[in-house]
Write an enzyme that holds these catalytic residues in place. Structure first.
Site, PDB file in Angstrom:
ATOM      1  CE  LYS A  41      15.774   4.660  62.961  1.00  0.00           C
ATOM      2  NZ  LYS A  41      17.064   4.797  62.877  1.00  0.00           N
TER       3      LYS A  41
ATOM      4  CD  GLU B 185      18.866  -0.749  62.049  1.00  0.00           C
ATOM      5  OE1 GLU B 185      18.480   0.402  62.129  1.00  0.00           O
ATOM      6  OE2 GLU B 185      18.807  -1.310  63.272  1.00  0.00           O
TER       7      GLU B 185
ATOM      8  CG  ASP C 204      17.644   2.991  59.853  1.00  0.00           C
ATOM      9  OD1 ASP C 204      16.601   3.781  59.810  1.00  0.00           O
ATOM     10  OD2 ASP C 204      18.315   3.038  60.820  1.00  0.00           O
TER      11      ASP C 204
ATOM     12  CG  HIS D  85      23.784   4.827  72.243  1.00  0.00           C
ATOM     13  ND1 HIS D  85      22.974   3.622  72.495  1.00  0.00           N
ATOM     14  CD2 HIS D  85      23.423   4.838  70.969  1.00  0.00           C
ATOM     15  CE1 HIS D  85      22.278   3.147  71.388  1.00  0.00           C
ATOM     16  NE2 HIS D  85      22.500   3.866  70.447  1.00  0.00           N
TER      17      HIS D  85
ATOM     18  CD  GLU E 100      15.902   0.925  67.487  1.00  0.00           C
ATOM     19  OE1 GLU E 100      16.776   1.356  67.933  1.00  0.00           O
ATOM     20  OE2 GLU E 100      16.029   0.309  66.312  1.00  0.00           O
TER      21      GLU E 100
ATOM     22  CG  ASP F 207      21.964  -0.771  63.542  1.00  0.00           C
ATOM     23  OD1 ASP F 207      22.352  -0.785  62.258  1.00  0.00           O
ATOM     24  OD2 ASP F 207      21.556   0.325  64.092  1.00  0.00           O
TER      25      ASP F 207
ATOM     26  CE  LYS G 280      22.519   1.126  67.473  1.00  0.00           C
ATOM     27  NZ  LYS G 280      22.051   1.763  66.112  1.00  0.00           N
TER      28      LYS G 280
ATOM     29  CE  LYS H  89      19.357  -1.033  66.719  1.00  0.00           C
ATOM     30  NZ  LYS H  89      18.657  -0.097  65.738  1.00  0.00           N
TER      31      LYS H  89
END
Length: 373
Positions: A272, A223, A248, A21, A326, A197, A168, A166
């Site tokens: 979050k 984002e 964010d 990731h 998400e 993002d 990245k 989404k």
């Protein structure tokens, strides 16, 4: 029934992910958490979780610092109070340690879980009750390999698990990111909605060059394109972008949300627990954001089923959640920390049912994956 908090324990747990990731500033193949267990005088227990991404790269917290601050400062501050005294617990933790939002959220989540289990009530009831028990769920494409990401997205669409993705970007040169993004859109764009993002990966000048191209491609939401430290740059970009920008990393506290709203630094806010420092403060942040006209997005930090359930308890109680959530974290782990798992069906994530957070922690898995040193 005695709801006095008698013990608070914490562990660091390292869980391998099914694939890498990638973010603009790090890559992980193993996700780390701090798991908190609260034990009440009546014998009931509750669990909470704090997540990070690649150590203190996403924020100042690492699992090592989170655990240390829970053990030395936060746990002693709330021992002896009633688990249902949520506001008091928040005040006591605020006096014991500045910021440390992820650590505070983990302790508060465990208090909500323990109190709910002891009383036979869902944690969402302490937040005003549910207005939804399921919500649209987003999947992140973040391996950096377009072929793998296209295959992954197609599988999610076919299984009716996710139809918003989404992507990245920000970890390569912008033109390479755009090329990869075009390949993904060409493969799935007709069937799915796509968000990007950038994770603060672009300068303001770079964003000015490439935001129009993202708009032309039909991207639904962008984002945090530039540094969280430069809210004014976010505001300038938001004023020139035809695609809504999501704030964010630039907004952790309620005061941050007020500043973002005052500057018009975006039109969507990512919510979050690790930013707000607890379930109650997360709901407050949502209220402040809504008052400024922000649309709301349920963000995640690759939480396990424990952290996901805590977030869903809050998200289910919000009057509005325009972008869904998400919280795909449990699905990217090689194995989750709860029994049964979170339910993903018909492009939605479904809230666990039952008292507290509605989950059963797999203590055997927790013990096996707990860091030994």
């Amino acid at each position: 029934m005695d709801l006095t908090v008698r013990a608070i324990e914490s562990w660091i747990v390292d869980v391998p992910t099914a694939r890498p990731h990638k973010l603009s500033n790090t890559q992980i193949a193993c996700q780390s958490y701090v798991i908190v267990r609260v034990t009440l005088a009546c014998g009931e227990t509750g669990y909470g979780e704090a997540a990070t991404l690649g150590g203190p790269r996403w924020s100042e917290s690492s699992v090592e610092s989170i655990k240390a601050n829970i053990d030395v400062y936060l746990a002693p501050a709330v021992l002896g109070i009633r688990a249902t005294d949520f506001e008091l617990a928040s005040l006591l933790m605020a006096s014991a340690a500045q910021r440390n939002f992820a650590a505070k959220a983990a302790v508060e989540s465990a208090l909500f879980d323990a109190a709910g289990r002891a009383l036979g009530l869902p944690a969402s009831l302490f937040l005003g009750g549910q207005v939804r028990n399921a919500m649209e769920v987003i999947w992140a494409l973040a391996s950096g390999d377009a072929d793998q990401e296209i295959e992954e997205a197609r599988a999610k669409l076919a299984a009716r698990e996710h139809r918003t993705f989404k992507v990245k970007i920000g970890f390569r040169e912008p033109r390479e990111d755009i090329s990869r993004l075009r390949r993904i859109l060409d493969a799935i764009g007709g069937e799915a909605r796509v968000i990007v993002d950038i994770n603060q990966g672009w300068s303001e000048a770079t964003a000015l060059r490439f935001l129009p191209e993202l708009a032309e491609m039909g991207i639904a939401l962008i984002e945090q394109p530039c540094s969280a430290l430069n809210m004014e740059a976010m505001a300038r970009l938001a004023g020139r972008s035809n695609v809504p920008l999501m704030v964010d990393e630039a907004a952790f506290t309620g005061q941050d949300v007020i500043r973002a709203g005052t500057l018009a630094a975006g039109s969507v806010l990512s919510l979050k627990l690790v930013k707000s420092g607890g379930l109650i403060e997360l709901k407050r942040a949502a209220g402040i954001a809504a008052a400024f006209g922000f649309e709301l997005y349920g963000g995640c930090l690759l939480e396990s089923g424990i952290g996901t359930a805590a977030h869903l308890a809050v998200f289910s109680s919000l009057p509005r959640l325009e972008w869904g959530t998400e919280h795909f974290g449990p699905r990217i782990l090689v194995e989750d920390l709860i029994r049964g798992g979170i339910v993903y069906r018909d492009f939605q994530i479904h809230c666990p049912e039952g008292p507290g957070l509605g989950i059963e922690v797999n203590e055997d898995t927790l013990s096996r994956l707990a860091r030994k040193t």
